[in-house]
Design an enzyme around this catalytic site. Structure first.
Site, PDB file in Angstrom:
ATOM      1  CG  ASP A   1     -17.960  13.815 -35.567  1.00  0.00           C
ATOM      2  OD1 ASP A   1     -18.525  12.715 -35.366  1.00  0.00           O
ATOM      3  OD2 ASP A   1     -18.511  14.909 -35.383  1.00  0.00           O
TER       4      ASP A   1
ATOM      5  CG  ASP B   1     -18.461   9.761 -24.611  1.00  0.00           C
ATOM      6  OD1 ASP B   1     -17.680   9.374 -23.731  1.00  0.00           O
ATOM      7  OD2 ASP B   1     -18.093  10.015 -25.776  1.00  0.00           O
TER       8      ASP B   1
HETATM    9  C1  LIG Z   1     -17.127   5.996 -23.170  1.00  0.00           C
HETATM   10  S1  LIG Z   1     -15.952   5.789 -24.428  1.00  0.00           S
HETATM   11  C2  LIG Z   1     -16.088   4.028 -24.832  1.00  0.00           C
HETATM   12  C3  LIG Z   1     -14.943   3.533 -25.636  1.00  0.00           C
HETATM   13  C4  LIG Z   1     -15.022   2.057 -26.090  1.00  0.00           C
HETATM   14  N1  LIG Z   1     -16.059   1.846 -27.069  1.00  0.00           N
HETATM   15  C5  LIG Z   1     -15.146   1.116 -24.930  1.00  0.00           C
HETATM   16  O1  LIG Z   1     -16.140   0.372 -24.898  1.00  0.00           O
HETATM   17  O2  LIG Z   1     -14.269   1.119 -24.060  1.00  0.00           O
HETATM   18  C6  LIG Z   1     -16.709   6.571 -25.830  1.00  0.00           C
HETATM   19  C7  LIG Z   1     -15.715   6.901 -26.931  1.00  0.00           C
HETATM   20  O3  LIG Z   1     -16.398   7.396 -28.075  1.00  0.00           O
HETATM   21  C8  LIG Z   1     -15.618   8.426 -28.664  1.00  0.00           C
HETATM   22  N2  LIG Z   1     -16.548   9.235 -29.465  1.00  0.00           N
HETATM   23  C9  LIG Z   1     -17.631   9.910 -29.028  1.00  0.00           C
HETATM   24  N3  LIG Z   1     -18.267  10.502 -30.043  1.00  0.00           N
HETATM   25  C10 LIG Z   1     -17.559  10.199 -31.174  1.00  0.00           C
HETATM   26  C11 LIG Z   1     -17.717  10.533 -32.535  1.00  0.00           C
HETATM   27  N4  LIG Z   1     -18.734  11.314 -32.950  1.00  0.00           N
HETATM   28  N5  LIG Z   1     -16.810  10.058 -33.415  1.00  0.00           N
HETATM   29  C12 LIG Z   1     -15.781   9.268 -32.993  1.00  0.00           C
HETATM   30  N6  LIG Z   1     -15.576   8.928 -31.709  1.00  0.00           N
HETATM   31  C13 LIG Z   1     -16.460   9.382 -30.807  1.00  0.00           C
HETATM   32  C14 LIG Z   1     -14.985   9.126 -27.491  1.00  0.00           C
HETATM   33  O4  LIG Z   1     -13.812   9.805 -27.857  1.00  0.00           O
HETATM   34  C15 LIG Z   1     -14.704   7.956 -26.536  1.00  0.00           C
HETATM   35  O5  LIG Z   1     -13.409   7.437 -26.724  1.00  0.00           O
END
Ligand SMILES: C[S@@+](CC[C@H](N)C(=O)[O-])C[C@H]1O[C@@H](n2cnc3c(N)ncnc32)[C@H](O)[C@@H]1O
Length: 241
Positions: free
Chosen positions: A123, A146
């Site tokens: 995280d 997200d």
């Molecule tokens: C909608 S995806 C976008 C991925 C990438 N940045 C792209 O533009 O294709 C959002 C990503 O953020 C990750 N994520 C969300 N909250 C997070 C956190 N607190 N720490 C690490 N990763 C996180 C999710 O697992 C997901 O893979």
């Protein structure tokens, strides 16, 4: 978790209070491909960073004193690897909770032969708090987080006042928090939070969005969005205090 948040949590538990930590992600248990698993096995010893090891000494980690860019939630890592390849004078740290994404990113990084990238599978909120020294990052980037479309889920959006405040401490003075989203309501939410966040200055001349900077690679996902007429909003806020 930081010592103080640990203590708070312990204290709250003793007092019988229930604290629900808000998470910006849902852990998806996607399967690793063979290639992703092999890349993790091969690259983790050199490129993997562990939250449990605590505070990082960035110049030791990278073997130089170059500026450090940290990306939150890099997904499959396509744009992160491209950025690291295009900017060998910078160091990059990617943080992602989705293991297949970590594997995919390491596969690409290995193929590209880059040495200026390190990865956490954890995280990002905890990584920022527990592993990154204050005033040590040149850029924090958050691309297409997200969106949590439903109103009742908006509290799960990672960009919140408290998050901005914590992130500011980890940025160098003059460092930049760069966000991009294709969800207009989230762009407006980011703007609302960041425009009043203490110690930040919007880099937009119109006090809202900036044109996509060339340094942010155009992903396939975004190209498709452009073809379909969808918008993308970039926001860049500089730490001024
Ligand atoms: C909608 S995806 C976008 C991925 C990438 N940045 C792209 O533009 O294709 C959002 C990503 O953020 C990750 N994520 C969300 N909250 C997070 C956190 N607190 N720490 C690490 N990763 C996180 C999710 O697992 C997901 O893979």
């Amino acid at each position: 978790m930081s010592e103080s948040s640990n203590t708070n949590l312990e204290q709250a538990k003793q007092e019988g209070k229930y604290i629900r930590t808000i998470r910006s992600f849902v852990k998806r248990e996607g399967r690793l491909t063979k290639g992703q698993a092999a890349a993790i096995e091969k690259c983790w010893p050199t490129m993997g960073l562990e939250h449990k090891n605590g505070m990082l000494n960035l110049s030791e980690v990278f073997g130089n004193n170059n500026d450090v860019v940290l990306e939150i939630g890099f997904g499959m890592g396509k744009s992160l690897v491209e950025m690291a390849k295009n900017a060998p004078h910078l160091n990059f740290i990617g943080v992602e909770v989705h293991r297949p994404g970590v594997g995919a990113c390491l596969m690409d990084a290995d193929e590209a032969g880059i040495t200026n990238l390190r990865i956490f599978e954890h995280d990002a909120i905890e990584v920022l708090a527990d592993c990154i020294e204050k005033e040590s990052l040149t850029t924090v980037q958050l691309f297409f987080p997200d969106p949590w479309h439903k109103k009742r889920h908006h509290k799960r959006r990672i960009v919140q006042t408290e998050f901005a405040e914590k992130l500011r401490a980890q940025l160098k003075m003059g460092g930049v928090f760069h966000m991009a989203t294709d969800w207009e309501n989230y762009a407006e939410h980011m703007l609302e939070v960041m425009n009043v966040a203490p110690g930040f200055k919007n880099q937009s001349e119109t006090n809202d969005y900036v044109p996509r900077p060339d340094l942010r690679p155009l992903t396939k996902f975004e190209q498709r969005g452009h073809r379909l007429g969808h918008g993308v909003w970039d926001l860049m806020f500089e730490r001024t205090e």
